[in-house]
Design an enzyme around this catalytic site. Structure first.
Site, PDB file in Angstrom:
ATOM      1  N   ASP A 319       0.848  -1.195   0.000  1.00  0.00           N
ATOM      2  CA  ASP A 319       0.000   0.000   0.000  1.00  0.00           C
ATOM      3  C   ASP A 319       0.881   1.242   0.000  1.00  0.00           C
ATOM      4  O   ASP A 319       1.838   1.332   0.802  1.00  0.00           O
ATOM      5  CB  ASP A 319      -0.899   0.029   1.240  1.00  0.00           C
ATOM      6  N   ARG A 372      -6.170  -4.733  -7.827  1.00  0.00           N
ATOM      7  CA  ARG A 372      -5.276  -3.668  -7.345  1.00  0.00           C
ATOM      8  C   ARG A 372      -3.860  -3.872  -7.864  1.00  0.00           C
ATOM      9  O   ARG A 372      -2.928  -4.071  -7.071  1.00  0.00           O
ATOM     10  CB  ARG A 372      -5.286  -3.594  -5.813  1.00  0.00           C
TER      11      ARG A 372
END
Length: 499
Positions: A319, A372
């Site tokens: 992330d 993602r």
């Protein structure tokens, strides 16, 4: 040619350094053999005094004699020069500005391969040239009206072949660059490129307690991770100016992950002076993490995540969020991860993220990762190029919340939805796709315009990228440092003490 480590004469103060103490003239010392051809020589060099202006300390390569060689010189006038000395007469091949301070140690490196010459300072390529006068020769160090301490001299072949005495062959394929490229190479926010712990001490850790302490310590440091370390979850802080590199193909972390960034503060909307910066993560395995394998947050910048392998864990693989920027994610192997790479925290985080989240993703292997890859909010000039996507479940790249994403030169295989605009409740971004190779895959969705990033890069023909990435991405395939544990080597003979 073997990798050689040369730690030299014991100085009078007890430090194991090779020392030139006088500044009245020039001095040099040579080692190695005249038959050495293509290699990299690196050393820690600390100038301790300059006698006059425009004096220098230098690292030598392909030395023929004490008056003929290539050299990388740190000068007292704040320049670094890549030069050729021929019969005592010098020629400058390339030069660059760099700060040179007495009492500061600099990692100098010269790569010589064929007629190609490259000079690095603290891991950053600053000078390069082409010259064919010397095809082979010894290594050395030199000073010109200067005193200096030299330590940690390493010589490594440019293209090592199998060692018949070592049952573990060198990994195949070009490991990619040994300096950060993409957005991590761009000078910004007071940081010039990404050099990690270069110039600091090297430590090796084998336990969670050792690693946690070293990763959070202050100052530059190269942390070598030996073996697979079980970290307590969820994540552990990494401070500025660190290189964390796994030794061999089986080192890294299980159970816990790494956090690069300050604690979350939604009231902070511009980069704070103490934001975590200048961090390199290379050649590490991540398994069974309790939160994220890697988390970059709160305006952290100049981060290079390279040649790692991660599998499955509780949440994301990588992330990057809350205003972080100038990040390069390269040559990694994401193996079966569900929420693989998130870029941008949530739809309400525009104050921190708009104009930031500048990230390059290149030469990564997205191996049956579900979603993602990345999912982008707000980030502009996000560059996704030369990656290999295989059997992606939900989607590859999503551009949302007015982000600007370039999807370029990638190989998509068995990917129904390679890239699109908007995702779930997030509004659309802008996405430009060009020169991708789509094999048994959908056509993708594009819209809007995105400016090209400011750094140089090369695009390989997209339909050739599969072979490139599968050969090069992941652990065990990186060059210096950490491609595999260093084998025992015969030492160089002690050179004579310089005058």
């Amino acid at each position: 040619m073997d990798r050689l480590r040369w730690q030299l004469v014991v100085a009078t103060d007890g430090s194991r350094v090779y020392r030139q103490s006088g500044t009245s003239s020039d001095a040099r010392s040579l080692a190695g053999t005249a038959s050495w051809t293509d290699y990299s020589v690196q050393a820690s060099v600390k100038p301790t005094a300059f006698n006059g202006s425009n004096r220098f300390v230098a690292l030598l390569a392909r030395a023929q004699s004490s008056t003929s060689y290539y050299y990388l010189a740190l000068r007292s006038n704040n320049t670094v020069e890549l030069k050729r000395l021929s019969g005592g007469s010098s020629t400058t091949l390339d030069s660059a500005a760099t700060t040179v301070t007495v009492g500061t140690a600099y990692t100098l490196r010269i790569d010589v391969a064929g007629s190609s010459l490259k000079g690095y300072v603290n891991g950053t390529l600053l000078t390069e040239a082409t010259d064919s006068q010397y095809a082979s020769g010894r290594i050395g160090v030199a000073t010109f009206n200067a005193s200096a301490n030299v330590d940690n001299v390493q010589v490594t072949s440019a293209a090592p072949g199998p060692d018949p005495t070592d049952p573990t062959p060198d990994p195949p394929g070009d490991p990619g660059p040994n300096v950060a490229d993409g957005w991590a190479s761009v000078d910004a926010w007071g940081q010039n490129g990404t050099t990690g712990g270069a110039g600091g001490p090297t430590v090796t850790v084998t336990t969670a307690a050792q690693f946690v302490a070293e990763a959070a310590s202050t100052g530059p440091k190269i942390i070598q991770v030996s073996g697979l370390i079980a970290l307590p979850g969820p994540m552990h802080d990494v401070s500025s100016d660190k290189t964390i590199v796994g030794l061999g193909a089986n080192s890294g972390f299980t159970g816990g992950g790494l956090n690069i960034g300050l604690p979350i503060d939604n009231a902070v909307t511009s980069p704070p002076a103490n934001a975590v910066h200048n961090v390199i993560l290379r050649n590490l395995n991540f398994r069974n993490w309790a939160d994220d394998a890697m988390n970059v947050q709160m305006f952290s910048h100049h981060i290079w995540i390279d040649h790692n392998t991660w599998t499955t864990g509780s949440d994301g693989g990588l992330d990057i969020k809350r205003g972080s920027s100038y990040v390069t994610v390269s040559y990694n192997h994401a193996d079966g991860t569900n929420k693989n790479m998130l870029l941008g925290h949530d739809d309400g985080n525009a104050a921190q993220d708009t104009g930031r989240l500048k990230v390059s993703y290149h030469h990564n292997f997205f191996d049956e990762t579900r979603q993602r890859n990345p999912r982008v909010r707000f980030g502009d000039q996000v560059h996704v190029y030369s990656n290999y996507y295989l059997n992606t479940g939900d989607y590859g790249v999503a551009a949302t919340e007015n982000s600007g994403v370039i999807v370029e030169g990638n190989y998509f295989e068995n990917v129904d939805d390679p890239y699109h605009l908007a995702e779930a409740d997030s509004g659309p971004g802008r996405l430009v796709a060009r020169n991708n190779c789509l094999i048994n895959s959908g056509t993708g969705e594009t819209g809007g315009s995105v400016s090209n990033p400011p750094y140089p890069y090369t695009i390989t023909t997209a339909c050739d990228i599969k072979a490139v990435v599968t050969a090069q991405a992941g652990v065990g395939k990186v060059g210096l440092p950490g491609g595999r544990p260093a084998r025992p080597r015969r030492p160089l003979p002690d050179p004579p003490r310089p005058p």
